[in-house]
Design a protein around this motif. Structure first.
Motif, PDB file in Angstrom:
ATOM      1  N   PRO A 186       0.807  -1.239   0.000  1.00  0.00           N
ATOM      2  CA  PRO A 186       0.000   0.000   0.000  1.00  0.00           C
ATOM      3  C   PRO A 186       0.831   1.275   0.000  1.00  0.00           C
ATOM      4  O   PRO A 186       0.363   2.324  -0.423  1.00  0.00           O
ATOM      5  CB  PRO A 186      -0.829  -0.131   1.275  1.00  0.00           C
ATOM      6  CG  PRO A 186      -0.010  -1.019   2.164  1.00  0.00           C
ATOM      7  CD  PRO A 186       0.678  -1.985   1.249  1.00  0.00           C
ATOM      8  N   ARG A 209       3.245   3.687  -1.444  1.00  0.00           N
ATOM      9  CA  ARG A 209       3.808   3.964  -2.765  1.00  0.00           C
ATOM     10  C   ARG A 209       4.957   4.966  -2.717  1.00  0.00           C
ATOM     11  O   ARG A 209       5.663   5.137  -3.705  1.00  0.00           O
ATOM     12  CB  ARG A 209       2.694   4.480  -3.675  1.00  0.00           C
ATOM     13  CG  ARG A 209       1.529   3.506  -3.808  1.00  0.00           C
ATOM     14  CD  ARG A 209       0.352   4.110  -4.537  1.00  0.00           C
ATOM     15  NE  ARG A 209       0.667   4.401  -5.928  1.00  0.00           N
ATOM     16  CZ  ARG A 209      -0.204   4.932  -6.785  1.00  0.00           C
ATOM     17  NH1 ARG A 209      -1.430   5.225  -6.375  1.00  0.00           N
ATOM     18  NH2 ARG A 209       0.146   5.181  -8.029  1.00  0.00           N
ATOM     19  N   PHE A 236       0.411   7.129   0.166  1.00  0.00           N
ATOM     20  CA  PHE A 236      -0.446   6.018  -0.242  1.00  0.00           C
ATOM     21  C   PHE A 236      -1.137   6.263  -1.586  1.00  0.00           C
ATOM     22  O   PHE A 236      -1.746   5.355  -2.142  1.00  0.00           O
ATOM     23  CB  PHE A 236      -1.516   5.772   0.829  1.00  0.00           C
ATOM     24  CG  PHE A 236      -0.967   5.282   2.131  1.00  0.00           C
ATOM     25  CD1 PHE A 236      -0.729   3.925   2.331  1.00  0.00           C
ATOM     26  CD2 PHE A 236      -0.668   6.168   3.146  1.00  0.00           C
ATOM     27  CE1 PHE A 236      -0.217   3.467   3.520  1.00  0.00           C
ATOM     28  CE2 PHE A 236      -0.159   5.716   4.356  1.00  0.00           C
ATOM     29  CZ  PHE A 236       0.080   4.364   4.545  1.00  0.00           C
TER      30      PHE A 236
END
Length: 223
Positions: A16, A18, A76
């Motif tokens: 999740p 990034r 995220f």
């Protein structure tokens, strides 16, 4: 260090998260904001017409916390950089500047009869600015001195004169250098004007000095 070519996108990360770098930065800012709010919880905030000692640091902490939340959301939602290796130089000098400011602006007792004199913002401000500036290896003493002598009088007038905050601005012994009938604010303004004049003098007398050339070429043989 990898180089992104034109039109390429940042590398995608599994899971999740990034943007790990944004995640770490956001968590750090939120932690700093929470610490500032906790440390100022016993201080009076006051009003806009009569600002208390907690108003500025408290609202700055809220702004820092909101910035941290924005970084967390971006971590995220948007691809970003991985965590990289970092140097201790930055944190050491920044923390050292904060500690130097804390022990010089007011009298500070270390125990055992050792106490630092309260030098006020006149000394604590430039000292913190110069020490904090050396957190980067690109720091130049001339530029830091000019910044310190320019920013400190601005803070003196803002906090001590316009906002009337209970911040020690200069050592009490300094008042003896000025006429006895001068008020504390008159001494503050005169001191701020002298510091600003010294900043201008330093700038004018050192601006023609040649800077050492900086070699930015890549000698590794890589393109």
């Amino acid at each position: 260090m990898s180089v992104l070519h034109e039109g390429s996108e940042p590398p995608r990360h599994r899971g999740p998260v990034r943007a790990p770098q944004s995640l770490a930065g956001g968590l750090l800012l939120i932690a700093l904001a929470a610490l500032a709010l906790w440390l100022t919880q016993d201080l009076d905030q006051g009003t806009l017409n009569a600002m208390g000692p907690a108003m500025l640091p408290r609202w700055l902490a809220i702004g820092v916390g909101l910035s941290g939340l924005a970084l967390l959301a971006a971590a995220f939602l948007k691809n970003g950089d991985l965590l990289e290796r970092w140097s201790l130089r930055g944190p050491v000098f920044v923390i050292g500047a904060i500690l130097a400011f804390a022990v010089t602006i007011r009298p500070f007792s270390f125990g055992g009869g050792l106490t630092t004199p309260g030098l006020g913002l006149l000394v604590a401000g430039p000292l913190a600015i110069i020490l904090g500036g050396f957190a980067t290896p690109e720091a130049r003493l001339r530029d830091l001195v000019i910044l310190a002598l320019s920013l400190t009088p601005f803070c003196m007038v803002l906090f001590g004169d316009l906002l009337n905050l209970p911040i020690p601005v200069f050592p009490q012994a300094l008042t003896g250098l000025f006429p006895a009938d001068w008020s504390q604010k008159a001494v503050l303004r005169a001191t701020a004007a002298i510091m600003a004049a010294v900043a201008i003098l330093v700038f004018l007398t050192t601006r023609n000095r040649r800077r050492a050339p900086v070699d930015v070429a890549d000698h590794s043989g890589r393109i």
